[in-house]
Write an enzyme that holds these catalytic residues in place. Structure first.
Site, short mmCIF file in Angstrom:
data_model
loop_
_atom_site.label_atom_id
_atom_site.label_comp_id
_atom_site.label_asym_id
_atom_site.label_seq_id
_atom_site.Cartn_x
_atom_site.Cartn_y
_atom_site.Cartn_z
N TYR A 183 -144.72 37.99 -53.36
CA TYR A 183 -143.57 38.62 -52.70
C TYR A 183 -143.49 38.18 -51.24
O TYR A 183 -142.44 37.75 -50.77
CB TYR A 183 -143.70 40.14 -52.78
CG TYR A 183 -142.51 40.90 -52.24
CD1 TYR A 183 -141.33 41.00 -52.98
CD2 TYR A 183 -142.55 41.51 -50.99
CE1 TYR A 183 -140.24 41.70 -52.49
CE2 TYR A 183 -141.47 42.21 -50.50
CZ TYR A 183 -140.32 42.31 -51.25
OH TYR A 183 -139.23 42.99 -50.76
N LYS A 187 -140.41 35.86 -49.82
CA LYS A 187 -139.52 36.38 -48.78
C LYS A 187 -139.62 35.56 -47.50
O LYS A 187 -138.63 35.35 -46.79
CB LYS A 187 -139.81 37.85 -48.52
CG LYS A 187 -139.47 38.77 -49.70
CD LYS A 187 -137.99 38.70 -50.05
CE LYS A 187 -137.61 39.76 -51.09
NZ LYS A 187 -136.18 39.78 -51.41
#
Length: 278
Positions: A183, A187
């Site tokens: 993640y 991102k």
């Protein structure tokens, strides 16, 4: 010593703070189209409503299993704001499906003026335990799929010499956090992709920006965020001592996407209550 503010001025300031958003200009996006991915839940719904409230017609995308949610939201937006709303099934893991979805949109909509890449996923796992399948699941949706959808939508923006794109990134793309390796990586990649595309597409009149929220309270995660242990660990890391709500993100998206931010591109607006400054 503080500066004394006359009583009447205090009243005027209060009155200004209580004014409704976009007072007198509630339909400034009339005749324009905004596309919001992951629009059947949480932040996506709130973003869609803010654009509809400003007069924009909408394309809402969602996974097939959540498409009914998007359809229900679409009906509300049509009824409340009198805008056109289309709903499309879209799984960002499939480049073929992305291309088919965009072709379908182009058959019904002359052009997309605003693309809001809201769809994304996360999973919590120690890095030492991650499987290739788990890594691909997160990165393929958050970064790879988002890029290829953006590329397909941007082709028409290039022809039209205008457009605005918003990536929904995360505070975890700015600073790291445990048990979120794919993640955080995806991102962070999305934030730098924003910068790369902003440079490359500026000559076509296309602005590309990102929003990086802190933890946002939604129906899906309300139970987790309201957990005492979660709050004990995470609230002290936010100087404002509160989590975000979907409206915080939607307001920021609307500002950065529209002409209110016409001189801003390649920027990552961190909406985190101060998480990343300490």
């Amino acid at each position: 010593m503080g500066i004394a503010v006359p009583e009447q001025q205090e009243l005027n300031l209060l009155h200004w703070a209580e004014r409704p958003m976009y007072a007198g200009d509630s339909k400034k996006l009339l005749g324009q189209w905004a596309m919001v991915t992951g629009a059947g839940r949480g932040i996506g719904i709130e973003i869609a409503e803010h654009f509809a409230k400003s007069g924009a017609s909408l394309v809402l995308t969602e996974l097939s299993e959540y498409l009914d949610n998007a359809e229900r939201e679409a009906e509300k937006l049509r009824s409340m704001y009198g805008v056109e709303v289309l709903c499309k099934s879209l799984d960002l893991r499939s480049v073929d499906e992305i291309e088919q979805c965009v072709r379908s949109i182009e058959e019904q909509v002359e052009s997309i003026d605003y693309l809001i890449n809201n769809a994304g996923v996360n999973l919590l796992s120690p890095a030492l335990n991650l499987t290739p399948e788990q890594w691909d699941f997160v990165v393929d949706i958050n970064l790879k799929g988002t890029f290829f959808l953006t590329r397909e939508i941007a082709k028409a923006m290039v022809r039209n010499k205008r457009g605005s794109i918003i990536m929904i990134a995360s505070q975890h793309g700015v600073v790291g956090n445990e048990n979120r390796a794919p993640y955080c990586a995806s991102k962070a990649g999305l934030i730098h992709l924003t910068r790369a595309l902003a440079v490359e597409w500026a000559k076509y009149g296309i602005r590309v920006n990102a929003i990086s929220p802190t933890f946002v309270i939604t129906e899906a995660n309300e139970q987790v965020i309201n957990d005492h242990q979660f709050q004990r660990v995470n609230l002290p890391r936010i100087p404002l001592r509160k989590f975000a709500v979907p409206e915080d993100i939607a307001k920021s998206v609307l500002f950065l996407a529209t002409d209110s931010a016409s001189m801003i591109t390649g920027h990552n607006l961190v909406v985190d209550g101060g998480w990343t400054i300490i």
